[in-house]
Design a protein around this motif. Structure first.
Motif, PDB file in Angstrom:
ATOM      1  N   UNK A 149       1.007  -1.183  -0.080  1.00 53.36           N
ATOM      2  CA  UNK A 149       0.072  -0.032  -0.028  1.00 53.36           C
ATOM      3  C   UNK A 149       0.917   1.265  -0.031  1.00 53.36           C
ATOM      4  N   UNK A 150       0.422   2.210  -1.119  1.00 56.79           N
ATOM      5  CA  UNK A 150       1.395   3.360  -1.082  1.00 56.79           C
ATOM      6  C   UNK A 150       0.340   4.493  -0.967  1.00 56.79           C
ATOM      7  N   UNK A 151       0.527   5.377  -0.077  1.00 61.63           N
ATOM      8  CA  UNK A 151      -0.475   6.563   0.232  1.00 61.63           C
ATOM      9  C   UNK A 151       0.364   7.775   0.424  1.00 61.63           C
ATOM     10  N   UNK A 152      -0.342   8.766  -0.134  1.00 55.34           N
ATOM     11  CA  UNK A 152       0.241  10.249  -0.071  1.00 55.34           C
ATOM     12  C   UNK A 152       0.441  10.587   1.248  1.00 55.34           C
ATOM     13  N   UNK A 153       1.558  10.981   1.744  1.00 50.16           N
ATOM     14  CA  UNK A 153       1.850  11.353   3.029  1.00 50.16           C
ATOM     15  C   UNK A 153       2.629  10.692   3.597  1.00 50.16           C
ATOM     16  N   UNK A 154       2.974   9.156   3.379  1.00 49.83           N
ATOM     17  CA  UNK A 154       3.737   8.470   4.110  1.00 49.83           C
ATOM     18  C   UNK A 154       5.032   8.573   3.319  1.00 49.83           C
ATOM     19  N   UNK A 208       8.453   8.533   1.569  1.00 47.56           N
ATOM     20  CA  UNK A 208       8.850   8.078   0.109  1.00 47.56           C
ATOM     21  C   UNK A 208       7.866   7.654  -1.114  1.00 47.56           C
ATOM     22  N   UNK A 209       6.775   8.593  -0.487  1.00 48.92           N
ATOM     23  CA  UNK A 209       5.457   8.048  -1.427  1.00 48.92           C
ATOM     24  C   UNK A 209       5.807   8.262  -2.857  1.00 48.92           C
ATOM     25  N   UNK A 210       6.345   9.495  -3.181  1.00 49.86           N
ATOM     26  CA  UNK A 210       6.346   9.702  -4.696  1.00 49.86           C
ATOM     27  C   UNK A 210       7.529   8.841  -5.253  1.00 49.86           C
ATOM     28  N   UNK A 211       8.578   8.443  -4.675  1.00 51.27           N
ATOM     29  CA  UNK A 211       9.696   7.758  -5.133  1.00 51.27           C
ATOM     30  C   UNK A 211       8.959   6.224  -5.420  1.00 51.27           C
ATOM     31  N   UNK A 228      -3.428   7.098  -3.953  1.00 50.80           N
ATOM     32  CA  UNK A 228      -2.898   5.789  -3.548  1.00 50.80           C
ATOM     33  C   UNK A 228      -2.495   4.876  -4.655  1.00 50.80           C
ATOM     34  N   UNK A 229      -1.727   3.769  -4.259  1.00 48.47           N
ATOM     35  CA  UNK A 229      -1.492   2.828  -5.261  1.00 48.47           C
ATOM     36  C   UNK A 229      -1.570   1.455  -4.271  1.00 48.47           C
ATOM     37  N   UNK A 230      -2.150   0.448  -4.952  1.00 48.75           N
ATOM     38  CA  UNK A 230      -1.993  -0.848  -3.947  1.00 48.75           C
ATOM     39  C   UNK A 230      -1.729  -1.921  -5.058  1.00 48.75           C
ATOM     40  N   UNK A 231      -0.476  -2.519  -4.713  1.00 54.75           N
ATOM     41  CA  UNK A 231      -0.108  -3.747  -5.390  1.00 54.75           C
ATOM     42  C   UNK A 231      -0.426  -4.960  -4.743  1.00 54.75           C
ATOM     43  N   UNK A 232      -1.378  -5.772  -5.351  1.00 57.60           N
ATOM     44  CA  UNK A 232      -1.804  -7.011  -4.744  1.00 57.60           C
ATOM     45  C   UNK A 232      -0.873  -8.048  -4.519  1.00 57.60           C
TER      46      UNK A 232
END
Length: 271
Positions: free
Chosen positions: A203-208, A210-213, A257-261
Motif C-alpha cells: 500500500x502506497x499512500x500520499x503522506x507516507x 517516500x511516497x512519490x519515489x 494511493x496505489x495498491x499492489x496486490x
C-alpha cells in the motif's frame, strides 16, 4: 530452470531508480510474514535476493548464532550485495539459479520474495524451494498478482496503455501475471503441508515516507522495459516515453494511493 538473463527476467535491465527501490526494501516492510517468523539461531536461505536488503534484515534478526545465505542468478547483483553488506555476522551471498539451490537441506526456512513472477515455470521454482528446506522446515513465498493493481485516482491513459502492453508482453513471454493466487496450489504440488496464505498487499499512500519515489515504480518500469518492449513489437518507444513522463507528473501531483496486490504463503516440508 533459469531466469532469462538476456531478456525479460534479467535484473541487469533495471535502471538506477529501480535498483534504489530494491535497496530501500526492508525485511519488516517488504516481507512482514517472514519478519514475524524470525528467531535467533535460525538458518535461512533467501532465493532471488537481489542486492540483499531484505537478506541483511534476516541476518540481523537471526543473529550471529544463525546462518543466512542470499542467492541470486545475477552475478552483478550478488557483487553489489556483498559490497553493501560485508561484515554482517552470519551472512553470505552466492550466485545460484533457483533450479540449482544448495542441496544440503539444512535450512530451517527457505524464502523467496517477488521471484516466481519472473520465472517461466513458477511451479517448478516452488518445487526447487521445497527441495532446499530441511524436513520439518518452512517455505515462505511472497509474490504479486499484477492483474489486480489499484490506482487512485486512475493514472493517465498513456500509463494504462503501457501497463496493458506490459502485461501482454510478459504473458507472451510465458510469464504468469497472477502468481500470487497460485502460490497455495504450487506449494501443494511441491509436497508441502500445513499451507497458509496471508494478504501482504503493498500500500502506497500520499503522506507516507517516500511516497512519490515508490509511486513512480511504473514510470521506472516504462523507462527500463519500454525500449525492450518496443524492440519486441509491443508499442512505440515514443509512446512509452510519454507514459513515463505523464505518470511521473501524476505521481507527483495527483496520486493519492496505489495498491499492489500481493500474497504471502507458507508451507511445511513433511518430516
Amino acid at each position: 530452470m533459469t531466469k532469462d538473463k538476456t531478456d525479460i527476467g534479467s535484473k541487469t535491465a533495471l535502471n538506477g531508480k529501480l535498483k534504489n527501490v530494491l535497496n530501500a526494501r526492508t525485511l519488516a516492510d517488504s516481507f512482514p510474514l517472514l519478519a514475524q517468523r524470525m528467531k535467533t539461531g535460525l538458518r535461512v536461505l533467501d532465493v532471488g535476493c537481489g542486492t540483499g536488503a531484505i537478506t541483511r534484515g534476516i541476518a540481523e534478526a537471526v543473529g550471529p548464532r544463525g546462518r543466512t545465505v542470499g542467492v541470486d542468478s545475477n552475478a552483478a547483483l550478488i557483487a553489489e550485495a556483498r559490497a553493501k553488506h560485508a561484515g554482517t555476522p552470519g551472512l553470505t551471498f552466492d550466485v545460484s539459479d533457483v533450479g540449482s539451490l544448495p542441496a544440503d537441506q539444512t535450512f530451517d526456512i527457505v524464502a523467496a520474495s517477488r521471484l516466481l513472477v519472473w520465472l517461466p515455470d513458477p511451479g517448478a521454482g516452488m518445487a526447487s524451494l521445497a527441495g532446499a528446506v530441511r524436513p520439518g522446515g518452512t517455505v515462505l513465498v511472497a509474490d504479486y498478482n499484477h492483474d489486480k493493481i489499484e490506482w487512485s485516482p486512475e493514472p493517465p491513459d498513456s500509463m494504462k496503455e503501457f501497463y496493458a502492453a506490459y502485461l501482454k508482453w510478459r504473458s507472451d513471454k510465458g510469464l504468469d501475471n497472477a502468481v500470487a493466487d497460485r502460490l497455495s496450489a504450487w506449494m501443494g504440488d511441491a509436497g508441502l503441508r500445513d499451507i497458509r496464505v496471508f494478504p501482504q498487499h503493498e500500500e502506497m499512500r500520499r503522506g507516507l515516507p517516500d511516497f512519490e519515489a515508490r509511486a513512480s515504480i511504473w514510470a521506472d518500469t516504462a523507462a527500463s522495459r519500454g525500449p525492450q518492449m518496443a524492440r519486441d513489437g509491443y508499442g512505440d518507444p515514443k509512446a512509452w516515453k510519454r507514459a513515463e513522463s505523464e505518470y511521473r507528473h501524476w505521481a507527483a501531483e495527483e496520486a493519492i494511493s496505489i495498491r499492489l496486490y500481493m500474497l504471502a504463503a507458507e508451507g511445511v516440508r513433511p518430516e
